[in-house]
Design an enzyme around this catalytic site. Sequence first.
Site, PDB file in Angstrom:
ATOM      1  N   TYR A  42      26.090  44.562  46.067  1.00 18.79           N
ATOM      2  CA  TYR A  42      27.137  43.634  46.486  1.00 18.79           C
ATOM      3  C   TYR A  42      26.732  42.947  47.777  1.00 18.79           C
ATOM      4  O   TYR A  42      25.896  43.445  48.527  1.00 18.79           O
ATOM      5  CB  TYR A  42      28.505  44.315  46.623  1.00 18.79           C
ATOM      6  CG  TYR A  42      28.648  45.208  47.826  1.00 18.79           C
ATOM      7  CD1 TYR A  42      29.144  44.719  49.029  1.00 18.79           C
ATOM      8  CD2 TYR A  42      28.293  46.555  47.766  1.00 18.79           C
ATOM      9  CE1 TYR A  42      29.286  45.537  50.131  1.00 18.79           C
ATOM     10  CE2 TYR A  42      28.432  47.376  48.868  1.00 18.79           C
ATOM     11  CZ  TYR A  42      28.926  46.866  50.048  1.00 18.79           C
ATOM     12  OH  TYR A  42      29.058  47.672  51.144  1.00 18.79           O
ATOM     13  N   CYS A  43      27.309  41.768  47.982  1.00 16.49           N
ATOM     14  CA  CYS A  43      27.140  41.021  49.222  1.00 16.49           C
ATOM     15  C   CYS A  43      28.521  40.479  49.579  1.00 16.49           C
ATOM     16  O   CYS A  43      29.522  41.041  49.135  1.00 16.49           O
ATOM     17  CB  CYS A  43      26.091  39.911  49.055  1.00 16.49           C
ATOM     18  SG  CYS A  43      26.535  38.672  47.833  1.00 16.49           S
ATOM     19  N   ALA A  44      28.596  39.420  50.324  1.00 13.88           N
ATOM     20  CA  ALA A  44      29.902  38.892  50.709  1.00 13.88           C
ATOM     21  C   ALA A  44      30.633  38.267  49.517  1.00 13.88           C
ATOM     22  O   ALA A  44      31.805  38.553  49.280  1.00 13.88           O
ATOM     23  CB  ALA A  44      29.754  37.872  51.829  1.00 13.88           C
TER      24      ALA A  44
ATOM     25  N   GLY B 129      28.610  37.175  46.274  1.00  8.71           N
ATOM     26  CA  GLY B 129      27.888  37.312  45.004  1.00  8.71           C
ATOM     27  C   GLY B 129      26.548  36.612  44.934  1.00  8.71           C
ATOM     28  O   GLY B 129      25.710  36.967  44.114  1.00  8.71           O
TER      29      GLY B 129
ATOM     30  N   PHE C 274      32.107  41.578  48.432  1.00 10.08           N
ATOM     31  CA  PHE C 274      32.884  42.400  49.368  1.00 10.08           C
ATOM     32  C   PHE C 274      34.202  41.733  49.764  1.00 10.08           C
ATOM     33  O   PHE C 274      35.184  42.417  50.039  1.00 10.08           O
ATOM     34  CB  PHE C 274      32.031  42.702  50.603  1.00 10.08           C
ATOM     35  CG  PHE C 274      32.660  43.669  51.560  1.00 10.08           C
ATOM     36  CD1 PHE C 274      32.822  45.002  51.212  1.00 10.08           C
ATOM     37  CD2 PHE C 274      33.090  43.255  52.809  1.00 10.08           C
ATOM     38  CE1 PHE C 274      33.403  45.912  52.093  1.00 10.08           C
ATOM     39  CE2 PHE C 274      33.664  44.159  53.699  1.00 10.08           C
ATOM     40  CZ  PHE C 274      33.822  45.483  53.333  1.00 10.08           C
TER      41      PHE C 274
END
Length: 123
Positions: free
Chosen positions: A84-86, A88, A113
């Site tokens: 995961y990141c902020a 996608g 996130f």
Amino acid sequence: MKYILLALIVVIIISVFRYFRQRNYLKTLTEDQFREGYRKAQLIDVREPQEFKNGHILGARNIPVTQLKQRLVEIRPDKPVYLYCASGARSQRAAQILHKKGYKDLNQLKGGFKKWTGKVKQG
């Protein structure tokens, strides 16, 4: 003008092709689906360290996508990987890198996130 239009069409075709190819090796999971499997997997936050310090999913390891190629030894290819990141975009880039290196079970959190409502750890 016609060259600009042609270039735009080529860019769109390439983007669509990449999108469908990526769907073959990267599963995008809802938060509930992600929550079901991430404890049995390698949970990796691919954001930058400062973003990670400001809050991350409990149990996640921080391996920024910018460092991923140098830190592949930290990720087992025989276990599922949950990324995961902020939002996608970076988790998709990380999945592309991992896929090229032979990783098979790749998953990402839909919406990143920013959409996570589960437990978060600060620091």
